[in-house]
Design a protein around this motif. Structure first.
Motif, PDB file in Angstrom:
ATOM      1  N   ARG A 292       0.840  -1.203   0.000  1.00  0.00           N
ATOM      2  CA  ARG A 292       0.000   0.000   0.000  1.00  0.00           C
ATOM      3  C   ARG A 292       0.881   1.262   0.000  1.00  0.00           C
ATOM      4  NH1 ARG A 292      -5.367   0.060   1.759  1.00  0.00           N
ATOM      5  NH2 ARG A 292      -4.930   1.883   3.087  1.00  0.00           N
ATOM      6  N   MET A 293       2.029   1.198   0.689  1.00  0.00           N
ATOM      7  CA  MET A 293       2.919   2.351   0.693  1.00  0.00           C
ATOM      8  C   MET A 293       3.541   2.563  -0.674  1.00  0.00           C
ATOM      9  SD  MET A 293       3.971   4.820   2.508  1.00  0.00           S
ATOM     10  CE  MET A 293       4.306   5.974   1.193  1.00  0.00           C
ATOM     11  N   ILE A 294       3.934   1.468  -1.328  1.00  0.00           N
ATOM     12  CA  ILE A 294       4.488   1.580  -2.677  1.00  0.00           C
ATOM     13  C   ILE A 294       3.459   2.202  -3.614  1.00  0.00           C
ATOM     14  CG2 ILE A 294       5.419   0.301  -4.641  1.00  0.00           C
ATOM     15  CD1 ILE A 294       7.243   0.365  -2.194  1.00  0.00           C
ATOM     16  N   GLU A 295       2.219   1.742  -3.505  1.00  0.00           N
ATOM     17  CA  GLU A 295       1.146   2.288  -4.345  1.00  0.00           C
ATOM     18  C   GLU A 295       0.934   3.770  -4.077  1.00  0.00           C
ATOM     19  OE1 GLU A 295      -1.390  -1.922  -4.580  1.00  0.00           O
ATOM     20  OE2 GLU A 295      -1.910  -0.367  -3.130  1.00  0.00           O
ATOM     21  N   THR A 296       1.063   4.161  -2.823  1.00  0.00           N
ATOM     22  CA  THR A 296       0.904   5.576  -2.467  1.00  0.00           C
ATOM     23  C   THR A 296       2.021   6.415  -3.080  1.00  0.00           C
ATOM     24  OG1 THR A 296      -0.199   4.984  -0.388  1.00  0.00           O
ATOM     25  CG2 THR A 296       0.730   7.202  -0.548  1.00  0.00           C
ATOM     26  N   ILE A 297       3.262   5.885  -2.993  1.00  0.00           N
ATOM     27  CA  ILE A 297       4.407   6.604  -3.550  1.00  0.00           C
ATOM     28  C   ILE A 297       4.259   6.757  -5.062  1.00  0.00           C
ATOM     29  CG2 ILE A 297       6.894   6.466  -3.994  1.00  0.00           C
ATOM     30  CD1 ILE A 297       7.144   5.050  -1.255  1.00  0.00           C
ATOM     31  N   ARG A 298       3.846   5.680  -5.719  1.00  0.00           N
ATOM     32  CA  ARG A 298       3.803   5.679  -7.183  1.00  0.00           C
ATOM     33  C   ARG A 298       2.533   6.305  -7.757  1.00  0.00           C
ATOM     34  NH1 ARG A 298       5.868  -0.539  -8.375  1.00  0.00           N
ATOM     35  NH2 ARG A 298       8.006  -0.232  -7.696  1.00  0.00           N
ATOM     36  N   ASP A 299       1.397   6.013  -7.093  1.00  0.00           N
ATOM     37  CA  ASP A 299       0.103   6.371  -7.676  1.00  0.00           C
ATOM     38  C   ASP A 299      -0.647   7.458  -6.910  1.00  0.00           C
ATOM     39  OD1 ASP A 299       0.677   4.219  -9.397  1.00  0.00           O
ATOM     40  OD2 ASP A 299      -0.294   2.813  -8.029  1.00  0.00           O
ATOM     41  N   GLY A 300      -0.119   7.834  -5.754  1.00  0.00           N
ATOM     42  CA  GLY A 300      -0.774   8.864  -4.961  1.00  0.00           C
ATOM     43  C   GLY A 300      -1.767   8.354  -3.953  1.00  0.00           C
ATOM     44  N   ALA A 301      -2.132   7.060  -4.062  1.00  0.00           N
ATOM     45  CA  ALA A 301      -3.088   6.468  -3.123  1.00  0.00           C
ATOM     46  C   ALA A 301      -2.973   4.947  -3.189  1.00  0.00           C
ATOM     47  CB  ALA A 301      -4.517   6.893  -3.461  1.00  0.00           C
ATOM     48  N   PRO A 302      -3.246   4.247  -2.078  1.00  0.00           N
ATOM     49  CA  PRO A 302      -3.180   2.783  -2.102  1.00  0.00           C
ATOM     50  C   PRO A 302      -4.403   2.194  -2.807  1.00  0.00           C
ATOM     51  CG  PRO A 302      -3.903   3.537   0.048  1.00  0.00           C
ATOM     52  CD  PRO A 302      -3.557   4.770  -0.734  1.00  0.00           C
ATOM     53  N   LYS A 303      -4.211   1.057  -3.464  1.00  0.00           N
ATOM     54  CA  LYS A 303      -5.329   0.382  -4.103  1.00  0.00           C
ATOM     55  C   LYS A 303      -5.569  -1.013  -3.533  1.00  0.00           C
ATOM     56  CE  LYS A 303      -2.566  -1.390  -7.985  1.00  0.00           C
ATOM     57  NZ  LYS A 303      -2.408  -1.411  -9.461  1.00  0.00           N
ATOM     58  N   THR A 304      -4.554  -1.593  -2.890  1.00  0.00           N
ATOM     59  CA  THR A 304      -4.706  -2.910  -2.280  1.00  0.00           C
ATOM     60  C   THR A 304      -5.388  -2.757  -0.921  1.00  0.00           C
ATOM     61  OG1 THR A 304      -2.700  -3.711  -3.365  1.00  0.00           O
ATOM     62  CG2 THR A 304      -3.507  -4.982  -1.489  1.00  0.00           C
ATOM     63  N   SER A 305      -6.463  -3.455  -0.715  1.00  0.00           N
ATOM     64  CA  SER A 305      -7.201  -3.341   0.548  1.00  0.00           C
ATOM     65  C   SER A 305      -6.585  -4.232   1.611  1.00  0.00           C
ATOM     66  CB  SER A 305      -8.666  -3.727   0.344  1.00  0.00           C
ATOM     67  OG  SER A 305      -8.779  -5.092  -0.017  1.00  0.00           O
ATOM     68  N   PHE A 306      -6.838  -3.883   2.851  1.00  0.00           N
ATOM     69  CA  PHE A 306      -6.463  -4.768   3.941  1.00  0.00           C
ATOM     70  C   PHE A 306      -7.378  -5.989   3.923  1.00  0.00           C
ATOM     71  CE2 PHE A 306      -4.727  -0.729   5.807  1.00  0.00           C
ATOM     72  CZ  PHE A 306      -3.396  -1.142   5.814  1.00  0.00           C
ATOM     73  N   MET A 307      -7.125  -6.939   4.803  1.00  0.00           N
ATOM     74  CA  MET A 307      -7.857  -8.199   4.786  1.00  0.00           C
ATOM     75  C   MET A 307      -9.312  -8.008   5.205  1.00  0.00           C
ATOM     76  SD  MET A 307      -4.936 -10.792   6.307  1.00  0.00           S
ATOM     77  CE  MET A 307      -5.734 -12.299   5.754  1.00  0.00           C
ATOM     78  N   LYS A 308     -10.176  -8.793   4.583  1.00  0.00           N
ATOM     79  CA  LYS A 308     -11.606  -8.781   4.878  1.00  0.00           C
ATOM     80  C   LYS A 308     -12.005 -10.124   5.492  1.00  0.00           C
ATOM     81  CE  LYS A 308     -12.039  -4.775   2.780  1.00  0.00           C
ATOM     82  NZ  LYS A 308     -12.276  -3.529   3.563  1.00  0.00           N
ATOM     83  N   PHE A 309     -13.183 -10.166   6.090  1.00  0.00           N
ATOM     84  CA  PHE A 309     -13.689 -11.425   6.616  1.00  0.00           C
ATOM     85  C   PHE A 309     -13.786 -12.437   5.478  1.00  0.00           C
ATOM     86  CE2 PHE A 309     -16.036  -8.527   9.760  1.00  0.00           C
ATOM     87  CZ  PHE A 309     -14.977  -8.581  10.664  1.00  0.00           C
ATOM     88  N   GLY A 310     -13.267 -13.617   5.714  1.00  0.00           N
ATOM     89  CA  GLY A 310     -13.239 -14.650   4.693  1.00  0.00           C
ATOM     90  C   GLY A 310     -11.908 -14.761   3.977  1.00  0.00           C
ATOM     91  N   ASP A 311     -11.045 -13.743   4.098  1.00  0.00           N
ATOM     92  CA  ASP A 311      -9.725 -13.804   3.483  1.00  0.00           C
ATOM     93  C   ASP A 311      -8.835 -14.796   4.233  1.00  0.00           C
ATOM     94  OD1 ASP A 311     -10.458 -11.950   1.616  1.00  0.00           O
ATOM     95  OD2 ASP A 311      -9.289 -10.294   2.457  1.00  0.00           O
ATOM     96  N   SER A 312      -7.844 -15.341   3.524  1.00  0.00           N
ATOM     97  CA  SER A 312      -6.937 -16.308   4.136  1.00  0.00           C
ATOM     98  C   SER A 312      -5.492 -15.923   3.874  1.00  0.00           C
ATOM     99  CB  SER A 312      -7.202 -17.716   3.583  1.00  0.00           C
ATOM    100  OG  SER A 312      -6.916 -17.771   2.188  1.00  0.00           O
ATOM    101  N   ILE A 313      -4.611 -16.356   4.772  1.00  0.00           N
ATOM    102  CA  ILE A 313      -3.183 -16.117   4.635  1.00  0.00           C
ATOM    103  C   ILE A 313      -2.440 -17.409   4.969  1.00  0.00           C
ATOM    104  CG2 ILE A 313      -3.057 -15.209   7.000  1.00  0.00           C
ATOM    105  CD1 ILE A 313      -0.758 -14.293   4.002  1.00  0.00           C
ATOM    106  N   ARG A 314      -1.419 -17.706   4.173  1.00  0.00           N
ATOM    107  CA  ARG A 314      -0.562 -18.874   4.404  1.00  0.00           C
ATOM    108  C   ARG A 314       0.884 -18.410   4.413  1.00  0.00           C
ATOM    109  NH1 ARG A 314      -0.681 -24.640   3.466  1.00  0.00           N
ATOM    110  NH2 ARG A 314       1.409 -25.423   2.929  1.00  0.00           N
ATOM    111  N   LEU A 315       1.637 -18.796   5.454  1.00  0.00           N
ATOM    112  CA  LEU A 315       3.046 -18.444   5.603  1.00  0.00           C
ATOM    113  C   LEU A 315       3.855 -19.724   5.774  1.00  0.00           C
ATOM    114  CD1 LEU A 315       2.621 -15.551   8.199  1.00  0.00           C
ATOM    115  CD2 LEU A 315       3.148 -15.273   5.767  1.00  0.00           C
TER     116      LEU A 315
END
Length: 338
Positions: A292-315
């Motif tokens: 989101r910070m990269i998007e802000t630097i390049r595009d002026g605003a973030p476009k990737t949203s934070f996680m929503k209910f139902g989202d999953s993460i694997r590490l």
């Protein structure tokens, strides 16, 4: 060797020794019933556990069972201490820019560290329960170590020898709550809910050449909603090694056996000012805030949203042969109370 804690209805779980390929495990109640018991008596317990580990890998032990990562607690379901550093200064610089906050030069020479909640870690396959999506739900992929007893004012070099186990962590952050908390001047609290650690904790010697200079030199692979999100190498761009982080935590206090010290979000510059996303052919990131910070630097605003209910993460981390080292943290975000 590799160790884990299985869910057994008790607060601290049941300690098991896990085979190198993560396929089998065996309980060792005659040595230690829980991970904390083993850590409290490490000098005696470790050689015995190592013997069981060798026998398990050579298929010469009785009483083994299939190892099911879904039945794991975090290796320490609760700990006396959870202190999370920020060893990857590139990450610090990015998130501070996201908050329009300058980064003092001292951050390159003196680690940041906060004391997290250690009384209620969640399992690596447990759901992430959050009250509201408005909190700005983010994952943070990190490496963490578990220490033996550490005396106050220890040197960074001596502190390296106090590291007993290595594991991964998803240090969940609620980005929407962070600015107001930090503005009060007392640091994180409500913005840092329960963390989850990898199914397996591993002794440094088991990592071979991938553990060098108190850093873990393997990519930390994250998949957000099944799509590759990041694979930065945890040994690259790590400004402070784990010896320095442990020594920093012990500057004015002793650390008890079982203290957990985190690296902070793994972050690589990748030969650029701030890094590059997977979609752009780079190594990606270990949290949403960075992209989101990269998007802000390049595009002026973030476009990737934070996680929503139902989202999953694997590490997960894979060795040179493509084998999982610690097992996988795999979690789904759900609304609390539903």
């Amino acid at each position: 060797m590799k160790l884990a804690s299985l869910k057994n209805g008790q607060r601290d779980g049941q300690l098991v020794v896990v085979s190198r390929d993560l396929s089998r495990c065996i309980a060792v109640p005659a040595i230690a019933g829980t991970m904390q018991q083993a850590l409290d008596h490490w000098s005696v317990a470790a050689p015995q556990l190592s013997e069981v580990y060798q026998a398990l890998n050579s298929a010469s032990v009785h009483g083994e069972q299939p190892f099911d990562q879904a039945q794991c607690e975090s290796p320490l379901p609760r700990a006396y201490q959870w202190a999370d550093g920020s060893a990857y200064v590139n990450h610090v610089e990015l998130v501070r820019r996201a908050r329009n906050s300058e980064m003092p030069p001292s951050f390159w020479t003196d680690p940041l560290m906060y004391q997290g909640g250690s009384d209620d870690f969640i399992g690596p396959r447990d759901q992430i329960e959050v009250v509201s999506e408005d909190y700005g739900i983010d994952f943070e992929g990190e490496v963490a170590v578990i220490t033996d007893d550490v005396p106050m004012a220890i040197s960074a070099e001596e502190a390296r020898h106090k590291i007993r186990l290595v594991m991964l962590v998803n240090d969940v952050s609620l980005r929407g709550l962070i600015p107001n908390e930090l503005a009060k001047g007392f640091g994180f609290f409500q913005s840092k809910p329960a963390s989850a650690f990898s199914p397996v904790a591993v002794t440094p010697d088991e990592l071979g050449g991938d553990w060098l200079d108190a850093k873990l030199h393997l990519p930390l692979v994250s998949h957000l909603n099944g799509k590759l999100f990041g694979k930065p190498n945890a040994g690259v761009d790590m400004t402070f090694d784990f010896g320095q982080l442990v020594a920093h935590a012990a500057k004015t206090r002793n650390l008890g056996a079982g203290a957990v010290i985190g690296s902070g979000t793994v972050s690589n510059k990748q030969g650029t000012d701030y890094g590059t996303s997977i979609d752009e052919g780079g190594l990606g990131y270990s949290c949403i805030a960075e992209i989101r910070m990269i998007e802000t630097i390049r595009d002026g605003a973030p476009k990737t949203s934070f996680m929503k209910f139902g989202d999953s993460i694997r590490l997960e981390m894979l060795d040179a042969k493509g084998q999982s080292v610690f097992g996988a943290i795999e979690q789904k975000v759900v609304k609390y109370g539903v």
